[in-house]
Enzyme design. Structure first.
Site, PDB file in Angstrom:
ATOM      1  N   GLU A  66      76.192  26.860  50.311  1.00 22.94           N
ATOM      2  CA  GLU A  66      75.030  25.981  50.528  1.00 22.94           C
ATOM      3  C   GLU A  66      75.555  24.634  51.022  1.00 22.94           C
ATOM      4  O   GLU A  66      76.400  24.013  50.358  1.00 22.94           O
ATOM      5  CB  GLU A  66      74.247  25.801  49.225  1.00 22.94           C
TER       6      GLU A  66
ATOM      7  N   SER B  22      77.003  22.136  41.154  1.00 24.70           N
ATOM      8  CA  SER B  22      75.991  23.196  41.142  1.00 24.70           C
ATOM      9  C   SER B  22      74.584  22.627  41.003  1.00 24.70           C
ATOM     10  O   SER B  22      73.618  23.219  41.484  1.00 24.70           O
ATOM     11  CB  SER B  22      76.208  24.132  39.959  1.00 24.70           C
TER      12      SER B  22
ATOM     13  N   HIS C   1      78.413  23.686  48.399  1.00 22.67           N
ATOM     14  CA  HIS C   1      78.287  24.465  47.169  1.00 22.67           C
ATOM     15  C   HIS C   1      78.745  25.896  47.413  1.00 22.67           C
ATOM     16  O   HIS C   1      78.025  26.704  48.008  1.00 22.67           O
ATOM     17  CB  HIS C   1      76.828  24.419  46.688  1.00 22.67           C
TER      18      HIS C   1
HETATM   19  P1  NAI Z   1      86.703  24.425  35.700  1.00 21.42           P
HETATM   20  O1  NAI Z   1      86.527  23.793  34.399  1.00 21.42           O
HETATM   21  O2  NAI Z   1      87.235  25.804  35.804  1.00 21.42           O
HETATM   22  O3  NAI Z   1      87.682  23.510  36.585  1.00 21.42           O
HETATM   23  C1  NAI Z   1      87.572  22.122  36.682  1.00 21.42           C
HETATM   24  C2  NAI Z   1      88.965  21.592  37.011  1.00 21.42           C
HETATM   25  O4  NAI Z   1      88.851  20.239  37.379  1.00 21.42           O
HETATM   26  C3  NAI Z   1      89.914  21.656  35.830  1.00 21.42           C
HETATM   27  O5  NAI Z   1      91.079  22.371  36.220  1.00 21.42           O
HETATM   28  C4  NAI Z   1      90.224  20.203  35.541  1.00 21.42           C
HETATM   29  O6  NAI Z   1      91.582  20.007  35.124  1.00 21.42           O
HETATM   30  C5  NAI Z   1      89.970  19.547  36.864  1.00 21.42           C
HETATM   31  N1  NAI Z   1      89.593  18.129  36.781  1.00 21.42           N
HETATM   32  C6  NAI Z   1      88.679  17.568  35.967  1.00 21.42           C
HETATM   33  N2  NAI Z   1      88.590  16.247  36.223  1.00 21.42           N
HETATM   34  C7  NAI Z   1      89.463  15.979  37.209  1.00 21.42           C
HETATM   35  C8  NAI Z   1      89.826  14.822  37.907  1.00 21.42           C
HETATM   36  N3  NAI Z   1      89.269  13.648  37.627  1.00 21.42           N
HETATM   37  N4  NAI Z   1      90.775  14.894  38.870  1.00 21.42           N
HETATM   38  C9  NAI Z   1      91.347  16.069  39.164  1.00 21.42           C
HETATM   39  N5  NAI Z   1      91.041  17.220  38.536  1.00 21.42           N
HETATM   40  C10 NAI Z   1      90.107  17.174  37.576  1.00 21.42           C
HETATM   41  O7  NAI Z   1      85.318  24.279  36.451  1.00 21.42           O
HETATM   42  P2  NAI Z   1      84.748  25.168  37.630  1.00 21.42           P
HETATM   43  O8  NAI Z   1      84.017  26.307  37.116  1.00 21.42           O
HETATM   44  O9  NAI Z   1      85.814  25.368  38.633  1.00 21.42           O
HETATM   45  O10 NAI Z   1      83.642  24.177  38.227  1.00 21.42           O
HETATM   46  C11 NAI Z   1      83.976  23.068  39.023  1.00 21.42           C
HETATM   47  C12 NAI Z   1      82.750  22.566  39.725  1.00 21.42           C
HETATM   48  O11 NAI Z   1      82.238  23.627  40.538  1.00 21.42           O
HETATM   49  C13 NAI Z   1      81.607  22.144  38.820  1.00 21.42           C
HETATM   50  O12 NAI Z   1      80.949  21.081  39.420  1.00 21.42           O
HETATM   51  C14 NAI Z   1      80.726  23.368  38.779  1.00 21.42           C
HETATM   52  O13 NAI Z   1      79.392  23.072  38.515  1.00 21.42           O
HETATM   53  C15 NAI Z   1      80.872  23.862  40.204  1.00 21.42           C
HETATM   54  N6  NAI Z   1      80.585  25.264  40.403  1.00 21.42           N
HETATM   55  C16 NAI Z   1      80.989  26.197  39.500  1.00 21.42           C
HETATM   56  C17 NAI Z   1      80.726  27.534  39.709  1.00 21.42           C
HETATM   57  C18 NAI Z   1      81.204  28.581  38.771  1.00 21.42           C
HETATM   58  O14 NAI Z   1      80.711  29.715  38.840  1.00 21.42           O
HETATM   59  N7  NAI Z   1      82.141  28.294  37.920  1.00 21.42           N
HETATM   60  C19 NAI Z   1      79.968  27.980  40.922  1.00 21.42           C
HETATM   61  C20 NAI Z   1      79.658  26.918  41.836  1.00 21.42           C
HETATM   62  C21 NAI Z   1      79.933  25.625  41.556  1.00 21.42           C
END
Ligand code: NAI
Ligand code: 3HC
Length: 727
Positions: free
Chosen positions: A468, A435, A456
């Site tokens: 994006e 993000s 994104h």
């Molecule tokens: P989340 O915490 O829900 O999910 C992250 C997942 O990644 C977890 O299930 C975790 O087990 C997994 N993970 C972590 N390290 C890992 C690795 N080395 N190998 C494999 N899996 C791994 O986070 P979320 O909200 O899904 O965010 C993910 C990304 O998306 C972040 O970069 C965030 O900034 C971005 N993002 C989030 C938004 C939101 O509204 N939540 C919107 C747009 C982008």
């Protein structure tokens, strides 16, 4: 004589093939090339040929009138109208809006079709929308191929049907279904249109062939002309109640509610008078800012993916994608990719996390199944065959493109990209869903920065339209083209963004959120701000959105930024108190609002008011009143100013790119056209004056964007920049 011979043939059971035996047809174009004329025996065929969508521009309208006259002069018995290429008429030519109208006008063309003494039949395919459906409604009979869709989407352009749609459709199918179709702008499939009575028949085949067969059958049956305008006035409903419902649903948009009133006229006035009044209402809406905003949004949506540097660039082939991380975003992205027909391999950290990711994805797909977006068979195939879960990066070695959606932490991201660099095949696109983080730095963790890009997505990724496409310094053009192609395949609105903190959308969001926070410190309440912005047209105000997203996200961000924050920044600390007490918004039942299970929306949390008052007292602030107008003005000024910086710095290529980001990802009301279209409509000099006057209170936050100052100086606006970019 051809005429006599054809007449004779009509007395026998006739089929198109037999008609073809009657001799060579007469071919030709009707004054303009946009309508092709052909006489097949005693049937005149008018074929629209105005690619890409057979829009009813001046040449088409003139061609239709010429075609009718020629058919009548040729003593044809019937006229078949159909479209060449991918569609029947998809509506009036939107590019003519706002310019002087050239005769013949569409309502006159429609009336002329309906008044023809010959039997007129429309054979529909593709999309018969707006003026296109209005032309069809003037035909005496309508047949369509099964894939055809019809609709009156004018309200999506800030207007209402202006060529009889509000008068003829309710006469044909009744008031309620007509209001539903007109006010929701939805496209109705052929089968439903048949059931509603919009169509008389649906047949498989080429539109021209099924149309000719239908005309022949009608002629054989001596079917009468059937002008919809002569049908009895439809039965009225409680129009005042319907008007209020539609007005509320429009959240400030006026066209749908006006359309209800136009349909009311069909019940209350003779047809001609109703038609005249409909046209007046249509012309009035044509003059509104809302019409300008909606049409800007229509063209911006199509312009965002047109990038000059990608003109000759082929995207890479993408069939199989990898997703890393199956949390909120990874699961949503995987769902969206599966629904787009891609094979997906999702890698998680542990078997447990992989199982949880599968459950999330299956939940998302179950939603699609419930809403009839997919069949049970498709659900089974997607979950059992097309989706694979893994805990080992080797599973990604055949992926054409990988999207990383792990925790928002640079070290974790770099580690992931180092691993991807090691396992992925050459030419695979490596994308991050970060993000805020620096995509250049992430790309530098690989030996192939040309393949690295930001994709994104927005939450929930299988629902939200915005994508994006973040282009880093060394991203190769075909990597960018692949990002756009993937976005298209997934049904997203892809917008190019450059690298900066928050890219286009989140960067601008951070600024207007700050403006709101300042107003709260100075005397407004979060509830008043939400209400003022909802009245402006936002689906939700910023504090209701914060509750929905989770207050812990902003809390973590504030803590991260605190050590290197400029002391001139005014950051409220009362939301931290809420978080410290475990109130994270909707997910904990309490935040700015209190949420009761089973109830939609929340009620203002009185504790928040107390916390704000305490903070004001601590800071020595004497609160002042804000009018709703000032709230909107300041919020929008902050948004426009930051947006102008984003364009000025090249993070967004054009003002319309910013508009599309805010419209498709941040709930900005479409009828305002996006923040920069809104700014143009308000007038840039006034906005700049506002910003300068706010800067007298806080010259750290309110620094006028150089681009805005330049445009005002040159007497130009943002749309001039859009036009320059298109030329
Ligand atoms: P989340 O915490 O829900 O999910 C992250 C997942 O990644 C977890 O299930 C975790 O087990 C997994 N993970 C972590 N390290 C890992 C690795 N080395 N190998 C494999 N899996 C791994 O986070 P979320 O909200 O899904 O965010 C993910 C990304 O998306 C972040 O970069 C965030 O900034 C971005 N993002 C989030 C938004 C939101 O509204 N939540 C919107 C747009 C982008
Ligand atoms: N007028 C002018 N141009 C139009 C147009 C129209 N009505 N509809 C589409 N176009 C253009 C698009 O701008 C695009 O141009 P570009 O290639 O230069 O970008 C091109 O046609 C192809 O359009 P799409 O990319 O949208 O093609 P799709 O195949 O994805 O969609 C469509 C086709 C469903 C017909 C879609 O274009 C659409 O929804 N068009 C608008 C339909 C509409 O709103 N009709 C009502 C018009 S108002 C009216 O009729 C008033 C009347 O009541 C008096």
């Amino acid at each position: 004589m051809i005429f006599a011979g054809n007449r004779l043939a009509l007395t026998q059971p006739a089929h198109i093939n037999e008609l073809r035996l009657l001799g060579p047809p007469e071919w030709g174009t009707c004054m303009t090339d946009a309508i092709h004329y052909e006489l097949q025996g005693d049937i005149a065929i008018l074929k629209a040929q105005n690619p890409p969508v057979n829009a009813l521009g001046h040449a088409v309208r003139q061609g239709l009138v010429d075609g009718l006259e020629r058919a009548e002069a040729d003593n044809a018995r019937a006229i078949l109208i159909h479209g060449d290429g991918s569609t029947w008429f998809a509506g009036a030519d939107i590019r003519e809006f706002g310019k002087p109208m050239q005769e013949p006008l569409l309502p006159d063309v429609c009336n002329r079709i309906e008044a023809s003494p010959l039997l007129v039949v429309g054979a529909l395919h593709g999309t018969a929308l707006g003026g296109g459906l209005e032309v069809a409604l003037c035909c005496h009979y309508r047949i369509a191929v099964p894939g055809a869709r019809v609709g009156l989407p004018e309200v999506m352009l800030g207007i209402l049907p202006g060529a009889g749609g509000t008068q003829r459709l309710p006469r044909l199918i009744g008031v309620e279904p007509a209001i539903d179709i007109i006010t929701t702008a939805r496209q109705v499939g052929a089968q439903e249109a048949l059931e509603l009575g919009i169509l008389d028949r649906v047949r498989e085949g080429e539109p021209r062939d099924v149309g000719l067969a239908f005309v022949r059958a009608l002629l054989d049956d001596d079917a009468p002309r059937r002008p919809v305008s002569e049908m009895p006035a439809p039965k009225p409903i409680d129009f005042d109640a319907m008007y209020q419902t539609v007005l509320k649903r429009g959240r400030g948009q006026i066209a749908p509610a006006q359309a209800v009133r136009a349909v009311q006229l069909a019940c209350e006035l003779p047809f001609d008078e109703g038609l005249r009044r409909e046209r007046e209402m249509f012309m009035d809406l044509m003059e509104t800012d809302q019409r300008q905003g909606m049409i800007h949004a229509f063209f911006a949506e199509r312009a965002v993916s047109k990038l000059p540097e990608l003109k000759a660039v082929e995207p890479r082939v993408v069939n199989a994608i990898g997703v890393i991380g199956g949390g909120t975003m990874g699961a949503g992205i995987a769902t969206s990719a599966l629904l787009a027909g891609l094979n997906v391999t999702l890698v998680e950290m542990s078997q447990e996390a992989a199982d949880a990711a599968r459950t999330r994805i299956e939940g998302n797909l179950a939603g699609a199944l419930k809403r009839n977006k997919i069949t049970q068979d498709r659900y089974d195939t997607l979950t059992q065959e097309t989706l694979a879960l893994a805990t080992d990066y080797d599973a990604l070695k055949d992926a054409d493109l990988v999207i990383e959606a792990v925790f928002e932490d640079m070290d974790v991201k770099k580690d992931v990209f180092t691993k991807l660099d090691a396992v992925c095949k050459p030419g695979a696109v490596l994308a991050t869903n970060t993000s805020y983080l620096d995509v250049n730095e992430i790309a530098a963790a690989t030996a192939r920065p040309g393949d690295v890009i930001g994709l994104h997505f927005f939450s929930p990724a299988h629902v939200m339209k915005l994508l994006e496409v973040v282009v880093a310094d060394r991203t190769a053009p075909d990597t960018v083209a692949t990002g756009f192609a993937l976005g298209k395949k997934m049904g997203k609105i892809a917008v190019r963004a450059g690298v900066c903190d928050g890219f286009i959308g989140n960067r601008i969001l951070a600024t207007y959120r700050t403006a709101a926070d300042h107003m709260v410190l100075d005397g407004a309440s979060p509830f008043q701000i939400d209400k003022a912005l909802e009245d402006f047209g936002f689906a939700m105000g910023p504090y209701a959105v914060a509750d929905l997203a989770g207050l812990d996200i902003g809390w973590a961000m504030r803590k991260r930024q605190a050590p290197h924050r400029d002391p001139r920044e005014r950051v409220p600390s009362y939301p931290d108190r809420l978080c410290e007490a475990g109130h994270f918004g909707q997910k904990t039942g309490k935040g700015y609002y209190i949420y009761e299970t089973g109830k939609r929306g929340g009620t203002p949390n009185p504790e928040v008011t107390g916390l704000i008052e305490a903070e004001r007292a601590e800071r020595g602030i004497t609160p002042r009143d804000f009018t709703d107008e000032e709230i909107v003005r300041r919020y929008m000024a902050a948004m426009v100013n930051e947006a102008a910086k984003v364009v000025g710095e090249g993070i967004a290529r054009r003002p319309l790119d910013v508009d599309m980001v805010l419209l498709s990802g941040y709930g900005f009301p479409r009828y305002h056209g996006g923040p920069l279209k809104w700014a143009d409509l308000q007038g840039l000099p006034g906005l700049l004056d506002d910003i300068k006057s706010y800067a007298r209170e806080d010259d750290h936050f309110w620094q006028p964007a150089p681009l805005l100052e330049r445009l005002v100086e040159e007497g130009r606006n943002f749309d001039d920049l859009n036009k320059e970019a298109a030329s």
